[in-house]
Design an enzyme around this catalytic site. Structure first.
Site, PDB file in Angstrom:
ATOM      1  N   GLU A 200       2.979  -0.817   1.846  1.00 29.13           N
ATOM      2  CA  GLU A 200       3.673   0.303   1.522  1.00 29.13           C
ATOM      3  C   GLU A 200       4.423   0.646   2.732  1.00 29.13           C
ATOM      4  OE1 GLU A 200       1.529   4.905   0.972  1.00 29.13           O
ATOM      5  OE2 GLU A 200       0.221   3.010   0.911  1.00 29.13           O
ATOM      6  N   ASN A 241       4.094   4.637  -2.766  1.00 32.34           N
ATOM      7  CA  ASN A 241       2.863   5.566  -3.391  1.00 32.34           C
ATOM      8  C   ASN A 241       3.189   6.738  -4.241  1.00 32.34           C
ATOM      9  OD1 ASN A 241       0.205   6.265  -3.838  1.00 32.34           O
ATOM     10  ND2 ASN A 241      -0.486   5.953  -1.881  1.00 32.34           N
ATOM     11  N   ASP A 302      -3.251   6.976  -5.670  1.00 34.49           N
ATOM     12  CA  ASP A 302      -4.570   7.165  -5.337  1.00 34.49           C
ATOM     13  C   ASP A 302      -4.481   8.721  -4.844  1.00 34.49           C
ATOM     14  OD1 ASP A 302      -2.921   6.291  -3.229  1.00 34.49           O
ATOM     15  OD2 ASP A 302      -4.464   6.850  -2.044  1.00 34.49           O
ATOM     16  N   GLU A 303      -5.814   9.304  -5.039  1.00 32.25           N
ATOM     17  CA  GLU A 303      -5.880  10.539  -4.287  1.00 32.25           C
ATOM     18  C   GLU A 303      -4.942  11.661  -4.651  1.00 32.25           C
ATOM     19  OE1 GLU A 303      -8.112   8.845  -0.528  1.00 32.25           O
ATOM     20  OE2 GLU A 303      -6.061   9.346  -0.333  1.00 32.25           O
ATOM     21  N   TYR A 401     -11.738  -2.279   5.948  1.00 32.87           N
ATOM     22  CA  TYR A 401     -10.544  -1.653   6.236  1.00 32.87           C
ATOM     23  C   TYR A 401     -10.372  -1.527   7.818  1.00 32.87           C
ATOM     24  CZ  TYR A 401      -9.139   0.591   1.943  1.00 32.87           C
ATOM     25  OH  TYR A 401      -8.597   0.797   0.806  1.00 32.87           O
ATOM     26  N   ASP A 445      -3.948   6.098  10.202  1.00 34.06           N
ATOM     27  CA  ASP A 445      -4.172   7.455   9.981  1.00 34.06           C
ATOM     28  C   ASP A 445      -4.163   8.273  11.345  1.00 34.06           C
ATOM     29  OD1 ASP A 445      -5.362   5.858   7.865  1.00 34.06           O
ATOM     30  OD2 ASP A 445      -6.632   7.590   7.351  1.00 34.06           O
TER      31      ASP A 445
END
Length: 627
Positions: A200, A241, A302-303, A401, A445
């Site tokens: 990504e 994304n 996603d999300e 993850y 993150d």
């Protein structure tokens, strides 16, 4: 991302074995060692031992006839040289002689499948695949065996993977990840027979220059990585994304941002009800098609409604009902966007991939058939249901993850549990039917939580475990310690670079530029700093006023990612990754590259030290004088 994605010896002393076998009598333990399965990661599916050994030496040649065989042989020759085995010639045809390595691609060997291989070691060694890829994987096994010595026990294996997709996902989408790091990853993946790298990322756009805020790669940079992937049979699948998490692309395009019922723009959400939004996204797909050779396109998906719900966006329901009738739901507008992207990708010869969490069952419009679903989150639509509906399903479980500054996969626990790709979040299946494979995923993150070198150390055991669990028996050794010892035995891939080396010794230096190009002038700068190596292989630069640190500007994932942000002395803090620097050799001097932002320092017109990506400002070259 953690907010986004709640989302490791058995060493056979071959030389000792052969010495014992040459003795007048052979102790039983030596016979047992001779018959032991050679060490590889992933472990060989089977091994039929024979008497004797294959001996690699100065007279070894690589014998290959067809074009595909020579492709494999040439790559093997490159890797043998990189691994310190010298220059091994590639020759055509003729009778193979003692010590030769024979590469064969035999399409008639259908039992080997698309990626399996047969390896037979004796006076000579042969690697046979039904395809070029299969033969290539046989050479990876050979390289791992040669990493443990030039004598390989005689025997035969037929080694075929259990799962088609064996991968790693990397979000290089906000915090930049260096090309050397990604190149190391590709080599390590191939060495362990992993075949799919999801990236990504943002590629610098010519069509949409307003989107070229930092975090991007140039097309030439990505072509270089894709070429390496092609050489090593690692398919690099790009992801932009959408329609959520689009802020890296549309932060400067409010016209494409979803607007809520209170008139608030949502910079991370694309307004799927607009044709302009679809056209914008597909134009980016077209630009990526100029770089990536993968047969798949990942759109994330996603999300989209993370932290919100569809009721705040009445235009979604209106759009869905206008297109699909009165019984349509707001989520149908979201599924409609996925399906339109799927159709566009299919028209370009590519298959679509998405994450699973948006498939909550609140839609009346199904996702287009053939779309691969990557399952990471336990939601209403269970893995068994998705398989029953005919969707190819990849296991991308949150338990696999590794998040910077956050959750890390418990690889030892997974190994002890004999985890395999049938174990999804929320459901364990009894059959592998419909499961394409599995991957580990790396998310940034808290971008400053760990450096790239720290991420490498964390990733190595997880990568090897994933390779084992997707290729063969998920628990080949009695203990996790025994399994990790296999990784120690085979080492790193040929060509892997140690990125933890600091090219200068600790001490105090004067850093001086002969001149650094800025936007409109040539400026020079100098400062004194004490260089001290950090445990993860970078350096801190301690000046009289503190340690040099990138600080200021807008933070993204806790990192100052904007070009032009200054580097200034701040109170020294060994735990502060923003104070760690790479001294990258350049033109007799060094570039100072921040370990987290991966931007190099330039000198502004006013003498400030500022960070920029290299295609925006020529980085300063710093010449060091020791005190």
């Amino acid at each position: 991302m953690a907010e986004r994605r709640k989302r490791r010896f058995r060493f056979i002393g071959f030389a000792a074995v052969f010495a014992l076998l040459a003795a007048p009598s052979v102790p039983a333990v030596a016979v047992q060692q001779e018959r032991a399965v050679p060490v590889t990661v992933p472990a060989l599916s089977n091994w039929t031992p024979e008497r004797g050994s294959y001996d690699f030496g100065a007279g070894t040649r690589l014998v290959a006839d067809s074009r595909s065989e020579r492709e494999v042989a040439e790559t093997l020759a490159d890797d043998l040289k990189a691994a310190g085995h010298g220059t091994v010639p590639v020759v055509r045809g003729g009778a193979a002689r003692s010590g030769d390595i024979v590469i064969e691609v035999r399409p008639g060997k259908g039992s080997l499948g698309a990626e399996g291989y047969e390896l037979q070691a004796g006076e000579r060694l042969s690697v046979t695949g039904a395809t070029e890829t299969g033969a290539f994987y046989g050479t990876r096994t050979l390289l791992q065996l040669l990493a443990q010595g030039d004598h390989i026990p005689a025997g035969r294996t037929v080694d075929v993977p259990r799962y088609k997709e064996r991968g790693v996902g990397v979000c290089a989408c906000y915090v930049h990840i260096s090309l050397p790091w990604l190149e190391n990853l590709v080599r390590e993946m191939a060495y362990h027979k992993l075949n799919q790298l999801l990236l990504e990322l943002k590629v610098k756009s010519a069509a949409h220059p307003e989107a070229n805020t930092w975090g991007y790669y140039t097309q030439d940079e990505m072509r270089r990585l894709v070429a390496l992937g092609d050489k090593y049979h690692v398919e690099i699948i790009p992801e932009i994304n959408s329609p959520g998490h689009m802020d890296p692309w549309i932060e400067n395009r409010p016209d494409l941002q979803l607007t809520d019922s209170d008139g608030n723009k949502q910079p991370a959400r694309l307004d799927v009800t607009q044709q302009a939004a679809f056209d914008y996204y597909t134009s980016l797909m077209d630009e990526y098609a100029q770089v990536f050779t993968a047969t798949s396109w990942h759109m994330g998906a996603d999300e989209y409604m993370l932290g919100s719900d569809y009721s705040k966006y009445p235009q979604m329901l209106r759009y869905a009902q206008e297109k699909y009738g009165a019984n349509a739901t707001p989520q149908d507008a979201y599924i409609d966007f996925i399906n339109r992207v799927q159709a566009y990708a299919a028209s370009k010869g590519k298959k679509l991939r998405i994450w699973n969490d948006g498939l909550t069952g609140a839609n009346t419009v199904p996702v287009a058939a053939g779309t691969t679903v990557e399952h990471w989150l336990n939601v209403t639509e269970k893995p068994s249901q998705l398989i029953a509906q005919g969707y190819p399903l990849m296991n991308a479980a949150y338990s696999l993850y590794l998040v910077r500054g956050g959750f890390h996969s418990d690889t030892e626990s997974l190994y002890d549990q004999s985890w395999d790709p049938r174990s999804f979040e929320g459901e364990k299946l009894t059959s592998s039917d419909g499961i394409t494979g599995a991957k580990i995923s790396l998310w940034p993150d808290n971008g400053r939580g760990e450096t790239e070198n720290e991420v490498t150390a964390d990733t190595e055991p997880a990568l090897r475990h994933l390779a084992q669990a997707t290729w063969g028996d998920p628990h080949p050794d009695a203990t996790y310690a025994q399994f990790t010892a296999q990784g120690t035995a085979v080492g790193h891939a040929p060509g892997w670079r140690d990125l933890t080396r600091v090219p200068v010794t600790d001490g105090t230096y004067t850093f001086r530029t002969a001149g650094a190009t800025s936007a409109s002038a040539t400026t020079s700068a100098s400062f004194d700093a004490e260089v001290q190596r950090t445990p993860d292989g970078y350096a801190t630069l301690r000046t009289a006023d503190g340690c040099l640190e990138i600080q200021g500007g807008k933070l993204t994932l806790n990192v100052p990612l904007q070009p032009g942000v200054s580097a200034t002395p701040q109170p020294c803090d060994a735990a502060n990754t923003m104070q760690r620097w790479e001294l990258a050799p350049a033109a007799g001097g060094y570039r100072l590259v921040n370990a987290i932002t991966q931007m190099a320092l330039s000198v502004a017109d006013d003498g400030r030290l500022v960070q920029y990506p290299p295609d925006q400002h020529q980085p300063a070259t710093w010449y060091l004088t020791a005190h």
